[in-house]
Enzyme design. Structure first.
Site, PDB file in Angstrom:
ATOM      1  N   ASP A  92       0.824  -1.205   0.000  1.00 23.81           N
ATOM      2  CA  ASP A  92       0.000   0.000   0.000  1.00 23.81           C
ATOM      3  C   ASP A  92       0.863   1.262   0.000  1.00 23.81           C
ATOM      4  OD1 ASP A  92      -2.339  -1.421  -0.092  1.00 23.81           O
ATOM      5  OD2 ASP A  92      -2.797  -1.219   2.041  1.00 23.81           O
ATOM      6  N   THR A 135      -8.733   3.201   7.466  1.00 20.87           N
ATOM      7  CA  THR A 135      -8.167   1.948   7.965  1.00 20.87           C
ATOM      8  C   THR A 135      -6.673   2.082   8.259  1.00 20.87           C
ATOM      9  OG1 THR A 135      -7.769   1.199   5.686  1.00 20.87           O
ATOM     10  CG2 THR A 135      -9.845   0.526   6.728  1.00 20.87           C
ATOM     11  N   ALA A 154      -4.456  12.397  21.183  1.00 21.60           N
ATOM     12  CA  ALA A 154      -4.128  12.668  22.593  1.00 21.60           C
ATOM     13  C   ALA A 154      -4.616  14.052  23.025  1.00 21.60           C
ATOM     14  CB  ALA A 154      -2.625  12.527  22.833  1.00 21.60           C
TER      15      ALA A 154
END
EC number: 2.7.1.23
Length: 265
Positions: free
Chosen positions: A45, A160, A184
């Protein structure tokens, strides 16, 4: 049909790309890396992401095909041992394709200069040496004042990837939507964010207006860079789309199951 083969630097990918190139030449295809109709990537990918950025100016007439030299990925339909089948499919090509949305990223710097990027997976803005402070707007409306490590905006196909690892939802790639995921975030009695992924509709856009004088690192897919002081960072669904030449189809949720769960009943 003009085809180019784009591979990573791995030994297996180099060997596979060489074999595929010979098979394409023997089949009568024209090899053209400057003006291809089809870009066949060999690797994974990440290799396809690199090829996407290499040919980002040609998206209106280029289709992509991914050959994986490891495990099947979300952008790769073919394995390295299926090259003969791939060449046969190319011989029977009728122009079929499936397209997915891209992320349009526009930046304005404090010296009034601008920059523009396209992302297939996501873009992020982070501060590496302290808390990032950024006001977030959806369309023209103020949404929240973010405090934390950073923010990620992803496409459905990118949901994803990094977005998922920081708590984002997995989105079907047929949805023309964007997703904003916090990295965060700080939430206490003074600072408050939604603390959940936000899905942005096709006719909406997201704007970050970071506090001045901060040291930012921006990423666009797998590429990262430090930036001059940013006044505004705007995200929307791009007018361009990426097109994949898909001669066989694997259902998206089967890909998700295979990649992340892998347990068959």
């Amino acid at each position: 049909m003009r085809i180019t083969v784009f591979n990573n630097s791995g030994e297996k990918s180099i060997t596979t790309a060489g074999v595929l190139t010979k098979k394409l030449e023997q089949a009568g295809f024209v090899l053209d890396d400057k003006h291809p109709d089809v870009v066949v990537t060999v690797g994974g990918d990440g290799t396809l992401l690199s090829a996407f950025h290499r040919y980002a100016d040609s998206l209106s007439h280029v289709r992509f095909i991914g050959v994986h030299t490891g495990h099947l990925g979300f952008y790769t339909d073919w394995r390295d041992f299926e090259l003969d089948d791939l060449v046969d499919a190319l011989k029977q090509d009728s122009g079929q394709s499936v397209s997915y949305p891209l992320l349009d990223v526009s930046l304005t710097y404090d010296d009034s200069t601008t920059a523009h990027f396209l992302a297939l997976n996501e873009a992020t803005l982070k501060r590496m040496n302290g808390t990032m402070r950024t006001d977030v707007y959806i369309k023209q409306n103020f949404f929240e004042s973010f405090r934390g490590d950073g923010l990620c905006v992803s496409t459905p196909t990118g949901s994803t990837a990094y977005s998922k690892s920081i708590g984002g939802a997995v989105m079907h790639p047929r949805l023309d939507a964007l997703q904003v995921t916090e990295i965060a975030s700080i939430n206490n009695r003074v600072f408050r964010t939604l603390s959940a992924p936000v899905i942005i509709a096709p006719d909406e856009w997201v704007t970050f207006r970071p506090a001045s004088g901060q040291d930012f690192v921006m990423t666009v897919d797998q590429f990262s860079t430090t930036t001059p002081p940013i006044v505004e960072m705007k995200f929307r669904i791009a007018s361009e789309r990426i097109h994949f030449a898909r001669y066989r189809h694997m259902h998206f949720w089967d890909r998700v199951e295979d990649a992340f769960i892998g347990v068959k009943k």
